[in-house]
Write a protein that holds these residues in place. Structure first.
Motif, PDB file in Angstrom:
ATOM      1  N   LEU A  22      24.002 -38.035  72.517  1.00  0.00           N
ATOM      2  CA  LEU A  22      23.694 -36.681  72.972  1.00  0.00           C
ATOM      3  C   LEU A  22      24.877 -35.751  72.789  1.00  0.00           C
ATOM      4  O   LEU A  22      24.713 -34.561  72.503  1.00  0.00           O
ATOM      5  CB  LEU A  22      23.270 -36.720  74.456  1.00  0.00           C
ATOM      6  CG  LEU A  22      22.747 -35.414  75.043  1.00  0.00           C
ATOM      7  CD1 LEU A  22      21.410 -35.035  74.429  1.00  0.00           C
ATOM      8  CD2 LEU A  22      22.614 -35.525  76.561  1.00  0.00           C
ATOM      9  N   THR A  50      16.059 -33.916  78.969  1.00  0.00           N
ATOM     10  CA  THR A  50      15.935 -34.708  77.750  1.00  0.00           C
ATOM     11  C   THR A  50      14.799 -35.686  77.988  1.00  0.00           C
ATOM     12  O   THR A  50      14.667 -36.263  79.074  1.00  0.00           O
ATOM     13  CB  THR A  50      17.229 -35.469  77.435  1.00  0.00           C
ATOM     14  OG1 THR A  50      17.591 -36.293  78.552  1.00  0.00           O
ATOM     15  CG2 THR A  50      18.355 -34.501  77.127  1.00  0.00           C
ATOM     16  N   GLN A  61      12.789 -39.015  76.374  1.00  0.00           N
ATOM     17  CA  GLN A  61      12.778 -40.108  75.413  1.00  0.00           C
ATOM     18  C   GLN A  61      11.943 -41.236  75.993  1.00  0.00           C
ATOM     19  O   GLN A  61      11.981 -41.509  77.199  1.00  0.00           O
ATOM     20  CB  GLN A  61      14.205 -40.598  75.130  1.00  0.00           C
ATOM     21  CG  GLN A  61      14.287 -41.671  74.048  1.00  0.00           C
ATOM     22  CD  GLN A  61      15.568 -42.481  74.130  1.00  0.00           C
ATOM     23  OE1 GLN A  61      16.177 -42.582  75.181  1.00  0.00           O
ATOM     24  NE2 GLN A  61      15.968 -43.088  73.017  1.00  0.00           N
ATOM     25  N   ASP A  88      12.457 -39.077  81.362  1.00  0.00           N
ATOM     26  CA  ASP A  88      12.878 -37.686  81.460  1.00  0.00           C
ATOM     27  C   ASP A  88      14.113 -37.603  82.350  1.00  0.00           C
ATOM     28  O   ASP A  88      14.120 -38.106  83.481  1.00  0.00           O
ATOM     29  CB  ASP A  88      11.764 -36.819  82.047  1.00  0.00           C
ATOM     30  CG  ASP A  88      10.552 -36.752  81.134  1.00  0.00           C
ATOM     31  OD1 ASP A  88      10.710 -36.990  79.921  1.00  0.00           O
ATOM     32  OD2 ASP A  88       9.448 -36.471  81.638  1.00  0.00           O
ATOM     33  N   TRP A 105      20.746 -40.881  74.655  1.00  0.00           N
ATOM     34  CA  TRP A 105      19.561 -41.457  74.036  1.00  0.00           C
ATOM     35  C   TRP A 105      19.730 -42.981  74.046  1.00  0.00           C
ATOM     36  O   TRP A 105      20.633 -43.510  73.420  1.00  0.00           O
ATOM     37  CB  TRP A 105      19.398 -40.958  72.605  1.00  0.00           C
ATOM     38  CG  TRP A 105      19.371 -39.468  72.454  1.00  0.00           C
ATOM     39  CD1 TRP A 105      20.264 -38.695  71.785  1.00  0.00           C
ATOM     40  CD2 TRP A 105      18.391 -38.548  72.974  1.00  0.00           C
ATOM     41  NE1 TRP A 105      19.920 -37.369  71.856  1.00  0.00           N
ATOM     42  CE2 TRP A 105      18.770 -37.252  72.577  1.00  0.00           C
ATOM     43  CE3 TRP A 105      17.235 -38.715  73.745  1.00  0.00           C
ATOM     44  CZ2 TRP A 105      18.032 -36.122  72.925  1.00  0.00           C
ATOM     45  CZ3 TRP A 105      16.498 -37.582  74.102  1.00  0.00           C
ATOM     46  CH2 TRP A 105      16.893 -36.304  73.684  1.00  0.00           C
ATOM     47  N   GLN A 157      14.263 -32.123  73.790  1.00  0.00           N
ATOM     48  CA  GLN A 157      15.182 -31.520  74.745  1.00  0.00           C
ATOM     49  C   GLN A 157      14.678 -30.122  75.082  1.00  0.00           C
ATOM     50  O   GLN A 157      14.435 -29.306  74.185  1.00  0.00           O
ATOM     51  CB  GLN A 157      16.595 -31.461  74.162  1.00  0.00           C
ATOM     52  CG  GLN A 157      17.682 -31.169  75.168  1.00  0.00           C
ATOM     53  CD  GLN A 157      19.081 -31.414  74.619  1.00  0.00           C
ATOM     54  OE1 GLN A 157      19.248 -31.832  73.475  1.00  0.00           O
ATOM     55  NE2 GLN A 157      20.089 -31.154  75.424  1.00  0.00           N
ATOM     56  N   TYR A 196      15.210 -26.609  77.625  1.00  0.00           N
ATOM     57  CA  TYR A 196      16.289 -25.972  78.380  1.00  0.00           C
ATOM     58  C   TYR A 196      15.923 -24.551  78.783  1.00  0.00           C
ATOM     59  O   TYR A 196      15.051 -23.905  78.193  1.00  0.00           O
ATOM     60  CB  TYR A 196      17.579 -25.945  77.559  1.00  0.00           C
ATOM     61  CG  TYR A 196      17.487 -25.115  76.291  1.00  0.00           C
ATOM     62  CD1 TYR A 196      17.796 -23.758  76.290  1.00  0.00           C
ATOM     63  CD2 TYR A 196      17.084 -25.694  75.084  1.00  0.00           C
ATOM     64  CE1 TYR A 196      17.697 -22.995  75.141  1.00  0.00           C
ATOM     65  CE2 TYR A 196      16.989 -24.946  73.926  1.00  0.00           C
ATOM     66  CZ  TYR A 196      17.309 -23.594  73.959  1.00  0.00           C
ATOM     67  OH  TYR A 196      17.195 -22.852  72.809  1.00  0.00           O
TER      68      TYR A 196
END
Length: 933
Positions: A157, A249, A251, A256, A288, A924, A926
């Motif tokens: 990241l 983020t 994945q 989350d 990640w 991602q 934001y």
């Protein structure tokens, strides 16, 4: 009497101040859109005195100068204007014309002198503070991926590796990253750790990227390209600004997770002579997670079909998972036992998943401060002291996966610069902090609770017992029982015993028992440049020089510096001539540089380019260039001595061969009987260099003696043609930027993989040769990687095309395409692995509007690239094609000097891998609040 004198003096002084005070008010508008232009710079010509327009485009400037004098009004992306001030309280209204295309932006890096992108003699990409405000990416550094010809590989990241024109890797030693003139690379690792010690996005003035060889001006290692990040000056950009960013983020493996990104910048001009600034940034999030549990055969990364059964590590006997560590330790249990009832198979210890060996906390904190002094009270001479500090956690994938924890790096620079010169010196130091190698963490945690000898002994004993008591037992069941018995007492993640062993191993720098790597490497650098344009009028001539000294100090954990630090230096000198002819339509640029490193012969790097500006407005620029580049072998190429668990890397500087001695290695019982060696042995770098088999020949079934030379500099000869132009399209212009290049490489530096037999002589026609072959049969050899130069015929070539314009009354549209290709003759060097690691085709699309309606803007970026094959020492494999969609929308609130932005990266949610072995990159999202920037 004294009181009266003081009163008169005060009155005279106050009167003088009132007479000297001049007030200027005004408004700056966008000539194209008709609205106000916030953030425009207004300053007295050649002085630091200035201000900026507010969100309504208005400004008030008070100065001590007495009219008449001149002020300059400028803004990124617009043509500057000057206004003559003739009286006090003058009100000024200025309409700034937006640049027709991005080709009108001014750059410095291409020729070390200001020029429009349109006029640059080589390909150049630019990313400025205005682009940062509009970027869809979560950070400005991520946003660089939207530039033409630029690749970003995501190791974690917080660690992104920028590359151009192929040969990409996370350890990108062929690409240079300069921040305010300082090389941003880690002195020990020889590559930049992304933006870990870079700039806060609030402090970025511009980013300029030169793809391709740039050694003629920037020296060794500017081989594939160079990126120059320049910060804002406190004389020109003052005040306090801040940004707060948060989001998620997402994945599949990690779920989350929240992330936070906050920055503040403070800059103040005290007077015409002195200014200062400081910035602080903090980022925190979840990495990640890397959860690739496919089985491999070890070094080389060839996949064995099938997966380990979920939750059942015993389903594989010889198992070496991609993101599993500790399972690299294995042995042939029949050879180890000497029992006929034991199968002739290799068994490995049960390892630990990466997610259990890393905190997976991504973190970065950066602080920078600088003091600026102008002894003449104007911008003709400036003295700058700049200090930068960075600390953070990230993940680096090289030969192994490394948990970079509390890594610290600092830089300090003193620079004197003027209109036509600069001289600077800087220091870079680093501390590896609590960083460790996850492979050795897994290996040595296993050894904390049971030695390898005891583990395999228990395994063999249990297997033999199961077969003897039940001759018809299924071999898979016997292996299951054997592993279950051998794993008795195994430390389980999450338990106190595991944590105690983990803490002990990761704080131990001895790789026989630990995993920590220590490093306090540093470097000293000095360089300078002088432009004679004010003294010579027939051409622009520059001279420059640089000097660098490395002090390697890894305490033997990376380099062969267990006893003493290793020190070496290099220097270079260069000159450039630039001449304009034919009514300044034809520009000739010729450069030459000589560089010398202590261990190698000197190198000369010439560059010649021709640029012709056609058309009535000189808006069609054709260019042709020839240049050479070179790269000195890095500190790792020369002095590394690193056991990776799956093999050993040894540098090929002459003195390094005798400095390196391996860790003790087990010898098989058969090998002991044949050679007279004990249970363990060691080998030196000299042994490996002079007595080894080529790894490729062993794979081909015909082991032959390896033969290669000590490493020396690699070179590239590059040819490039290009066109930049602004084509009329109705009321707007279409910016076109096209380039095509061909690179021819000589002495390309690569890893030569070999096998060092513990006894016998490789290639000997007699008994010693037979012994060496027997060592291969018995597994009594060590895998070694040497950095050396390939004899292969290697070339790369490609094209880049960028288009940008405005449509439908102000919508920005950009499209770029990159084609990259690589050729080499594998037969000329069978052991060579290029690591081109670049997709052949890439397409990037941008669409947006900075002011769709009052105070509202948006931007969209779409990227596509095709699949390609990734080669590296950690793992090889196909990287799938991918399409990535990023978007943002923003809203300004002038009354509180704020911009709010909501956006996301990889909005489709299709996870992708930048390379085999890393964590899959998810989405991602934001939201950010930027104040007074």
């Amino acid at each position: 009497m004294i009181k009266k004198l003081l009163l008169v003096a005060f009155a005279l002084f106050g009167g003088a101040m009132m007479v000297a005070q001049t007030t200027i008010t005004g408004t700056v508008n966008d000539a194209s859109l008709g609205g106000p232009l916030p953030g425009a710079n207004i300053k007295v010509s050649r002085k630091a005195v200035g201000t900026n327009t507010d969100f309504d485009g208005k400004f008030t400037l008070q100065v001590t100068d007495t009219p008449p004098f001149t002020i300059e009004i400028s803004s990124l992306g617009y043509h500057s204007k000057t206004v003559e001030i003739t009286k006090n309280n003058q009100d000024v209204t200025v309409d700034l014309e937006e640049n027709a295309t991005s080709l009108d932006e001014v750059v410095v890096s291409a020729s070390r002198t200001p020029e429009r992108v349109m006029e640059s003699p080589v390909t150049i990409e630019r990313f400025d503070s205005r682009a940062i405000k509009n970027t869809t990416a979560p950070s400005f550094y991520d946003g660089l991926e939207n530039l033409k010809g630029v690749d970003i590989n995501t190791s974690s990241l917080t660690f992104k590796s920028v590359n151009t024109r192929g040969f990409a890797a996370f350890a990108n030693e062929r690409f240079v990253q300069l921040v305010d003139g300082m090389d941003n690379a880690s002195p020990a690792l020889n590559f930049a750790l992304g933006n870990l010690l870079g700039l806060s996005e609030l402090d970025v003035k511009s980013v300029e990227i030169l793809p391709g060889a740039s050694s003629a001006l920037y020296g060794a290692n500017a081989f594939n390209g160079i990126m120059l990040m320049t910060s804002k000056s406190p004389f020109n950009d003052q005040g306090i600004s801040a940004v707060i960013k948060t989001g998620l983020t997402s994945q599949q493996a990690a779920g989350d997770n929240e992330f936070y990104d906050a920055s503040i910048r403070m800059a103040h001009t005290f007077d015409d002579y002195f200014a200062a600034k400081a910035s602080l940034s903090y980022v925190k999030g979840e990495e990640w997670h890397a959860t690739d549990y496919r089985n491999t055969t070890g070094v080389g990364g060839t996949y064995i079909p099938g997966f380990r059964e979920v939750g059942n590590p015993d389903s594989a006997i010889d198992y070496d998972g991609v993101n599993v560590y500790g399972d690299e330790v294995g042995t042939n249990i029949r050879t180890a036992s000497g029992l006929g009832i034991i199968p002739d198979v290799r068994v490995t210890r049960t390892g630990y998943n990466e997610v259990d060996l890393m905190s997976n906390e991504a973190k970065s904190m950066k602080f920078g401060a600088s003091l600026h002094y102008r002894p003449l009270g104007n911008d003709r001479v400036e003295i700058i002291w700049n200090s930068k500090y960075g600390r953070g956690n990230t993940i680096y994938q090289g030969q192994n996966r490394y948990n970079i924890a509390n890594f610290f790096m600092e830089q300090h620079k003193l620079e004197v610069r003027g209109k036509n010169f600069f001289v600077r010196g800087y220091y870079t130091g680093e501390d590896a902090g609590d960083s460790y190698d996850t492979r050795f963490a897994g290996i040595n945690i296993n050894r904390q609770w049971k030695s390898d000898e005891d583990w395999f002994g228990d395994y063999i004993q249990t297997y033999a017992g199961a077969v003897l008591t039940n001759p018809t037992i299924d071999p898979k069941t016997a292996h299951f029982l054997a592993r279950q018995a051998a794993d008795t007492g195994r430390l389980l993640p999450g338990t106190a015993g595991f944590k105690a062993a983990f803490d002990k191993v990761t704080n131990d720098p001895d790789l026989k028992t630990g995993a920590k790597f220590k490093d306090n490497t540093n470097l000293y650098h000095a360089d300078g440049n002088l432009n004679l344009r004010d003294y010579i009028d027939w051409a622009e001539i520059q001279f420059g020089a640089s000097y660098r000294q490395y002090n390697l100090n890894s305490y033997g954990t990376i380099y062969t510096d267990s006893n003493d630090p290793i020190t070496y230096d290099e220097y270079g000198v260069y000159t450039q001539l630039q001449k304009k002819m034919m009514d300044e339509r034809l520009k000739l640029t010729a450069s030459a540089r000589y560089d010398k490193a202590i261990n190698f012969d000197g190198n000369v790097s010439p560059r010649v380019s021709l640029a012709y500006a056609a058309g009535e407005s000189k808006n069609h620029n054709f260019r042709l260039s020839f240049q050479t580049g070179f790269r000195n072998p890095t500190t790792q190429d020369q002095y590394i001595g690193l056991d990776t668990g799956g093999g050993t890397l040894i540098g090929t500087a002459e003195d390094n061969l005798d400095r390196f001695t391996s860790l003790p290695i087990n010898v098989s019982p058969s090998g002991q009987a044949l050679s007279g060696l004990g249970a363990t042995t060691t080998y030196t770098g000299r042994d490996a260099f002079e007595n080894a088999f080529s790894a490729k020949s062993i794979e081909a079934g015909n082991p032959t003696k390896s033969n290669f030379d000590l490493v020396k500099p690699e070179k590239v000869t590059s040819f490039e043609v290009g066109y930049r132009g602004a084509l009329p399209t109705g009321d707007n212009k279409l910016g076109v930027d096209f380039s095509a290049y061909y690179n021819d490489y000589k002495d390309f530096i690569s890893i030569k993989n070999i096998a060092v037999p513990f006894y016998g002589v490789a290639g000997d026609p007699g008994v010693q040769g037979q012994l060496a072959l027997a060592a291969l049969q018995n597994g009594d050899y060590a895998g070694v990687g040497f950095r050396t130069n390939s004899t292969a015929d290697i070339s790369s070539y490609g094209i880049g095309l960028g288009l940008d314009t405005k449509v439908f009354n102000g919508f920005n549209v950009g499209l770029n395409y990159t084609w990259s290709k690589f050729d080499f003759d594998q037969a000329s060097d069978p052991d060579f692995e290029a690591g081109f690691n670049t997709p052949e085709h890439k397409v990037k699309l941008q669409f947006g509007h900075t002011d769709l309606f009052e105070n509202f803007g948006f931007n969209i970026n779409l990227r596509w690239q095709d699949e390609y094959y990734w080669e590296s020492s950690f793992l090889e494999g196909k990287v799938d094609a991918r399409t990535t969609l990023d978007a943002q929308m923003n809203y300004k609130i002038p009354s509180i000097k704020s911009v709010f932005k909501v956006g996301g990266a990889n909005l489709t949610g299709q996870e992708y891998f930048s390379a085999p072995g890393i964590g899959a990159v998810g989405s991602q999202f934001y939201i950010s609040w930027t104040i007074n920037n």
